[in-house]
Design an enzyme around this catalytic site. Structure first.
Site: not given
Ligand code: SAH
Length: 231
Positions: A44, A70-73
Site C-alpha cells: 500500500r 486512497i480508501s481505508q484498508p
C-alpha cells in the site's frame, strides 16, 4: 506465515502490512482468503506520496494527488469481499485514484478495467502497475459513470466514489449473476450498496452500511461545478 514480499518492499513494510491485515481485517469481519492474501501482498505504501508512506498501513484513508483519497484498508477489503470475486472474473472499477484498490482486485480476478477522470492520477497509477509488474490492469481516463461498454459484461463492478444514484450504464454492463458495489447518498455520507443482477431486469439491492467517499462526478453522478447537484 510465508513472506509476501513484493518490489519496493522491506521487512519493515511487510511487518506493517501483516499487522494491518491481522488487526484491521481479520480482527473485524474479513474472512475471504483471496482478499486477505491480496491485502498481504500488495504494497500500500507504493500508492501514496512519499511523505505519507509511514502512515500507509494505518487504519485510515489518506489524501492523494488532486485532493482525492486512497480508501481505508478495511473499506477496500470490505468492498472486495462484498464483490465475491472468482479467479476468472472480469472486473470494472470506477475511480482509479491511487490505483491501490485496482491492484487489490487484480491479484484476485482475471482482468481489471479501471477508469479515472483525472489524467494525472491515471498516469501515476499506470506507472505504479508497470513498476509492480501487474499486467492484467487496464487504465482509462474518462467518465466512469458511463462504464466501459467495449469490455462488458463484467462479473463485478466497484465504484470508489459516492454518487446520488446507481448509474444505469453500470447495471446494464453487469453480467447476469454479477455484483456491483457502490456508495450512494449525499456528499457527506453514503450507504454502501451491493446490487446483484439475477436476470436482465432483476436487480437485488442490499445496504452494507454507512461510508464516506469523495464525490462521483459525471453524467450519472454529481455535476463538476456544484457537486451537490445532478448534471
Ligand atoms: N480506488 C481509489 C480511490 C480513489 S478516490 C484508491 O484506491 O485510491 C475516488 C476516485 O474517483 C478519485 O480519484 C476521483 O477522481 C475519481 N472519480 C470521481 N468521479 C469519477 C468518474 N465519473 N469517473 C472516473 N473517476 C471518477
Amino acid at each position: 506465515m510465508t513472506k509476501n514480499y513484493t518490489k519496493d518492499d522491506s521487512d519493515v513494510r511487510l511487518a506493517e502490512r501483516e499487522w494491518m491485515v491481522q488487526k484491521q481485517l481479520i480482527g473485524r469481519d474479513i474472512t475471504d482468503r483471496a482478499v486477505i492474501n491480496s491485502m498481504l501482498t500488495v504494497p500500500r505504501h507504493v500508492y501514496v506520496k512519499e511523505d505519507k508512506q509511514d502512515y500507509a498501513y494505518y487504519d485510515t484513508a489518506l489524501e492523494i494527488e488532486e485532493s482525492q483519497t486512497i480508501s481505508q484498508p478495511y473499506i477496500v477489503a470490505l468492498m472486495a469481499q462484498a464483490l465475491n470475486l472468482k479467479a476468472s472474473d472480469n472486473v470494472l472499477e470506477v475511480g482509479t485514484g491511487s490505483g491501490y484498490s485496482a491492484a487489490i482486485l487484480s491479484r484476485i480476478a482475471a482482468n481489471v478495467y479501471t477508469i479515472e477522470r483525472h489524467e494525472e492520477l491515471a498516469h501515476l497509477a499506470k506507472e505504479r502497475f508497470r513498476n509492480q509488474g501487474y499486467e492484467n490492469i487496464e487504465v482509462r481516463v474518462g467518465d466512469g459513470t458511463l462504464g466501459w461498454a467495449e469490455k462488458a459484461p463484467f462479473e463485478a463492478i466497484l465504484v470508489t466514489a459516492g454518487g446520488p444514484i446507481i448509474p444505469e450504464p453500470l447495471t446494464d454492463q453487469l453480467a447476469i449473476g454479477g455484483r456491483l458495489v457502490i456508495p450512494v447518498g449525499d456528499k457527506g455520507e453514503q450507504k454502501l450498496i451491493r446490487v446483484k443482477k439475477t436476470a436482465t431486469s432483476d436487480l437485488i439491492e442490499e445496504n452494507l452500511g454507512l461510508v464516506r467517499f469523495v464525490p462521483l462526478i459525471g453524467t450519472e453522478g454529481w455535476s463538476e461545478t456544484n457537486p451537490r447537484h445532478l448534471q
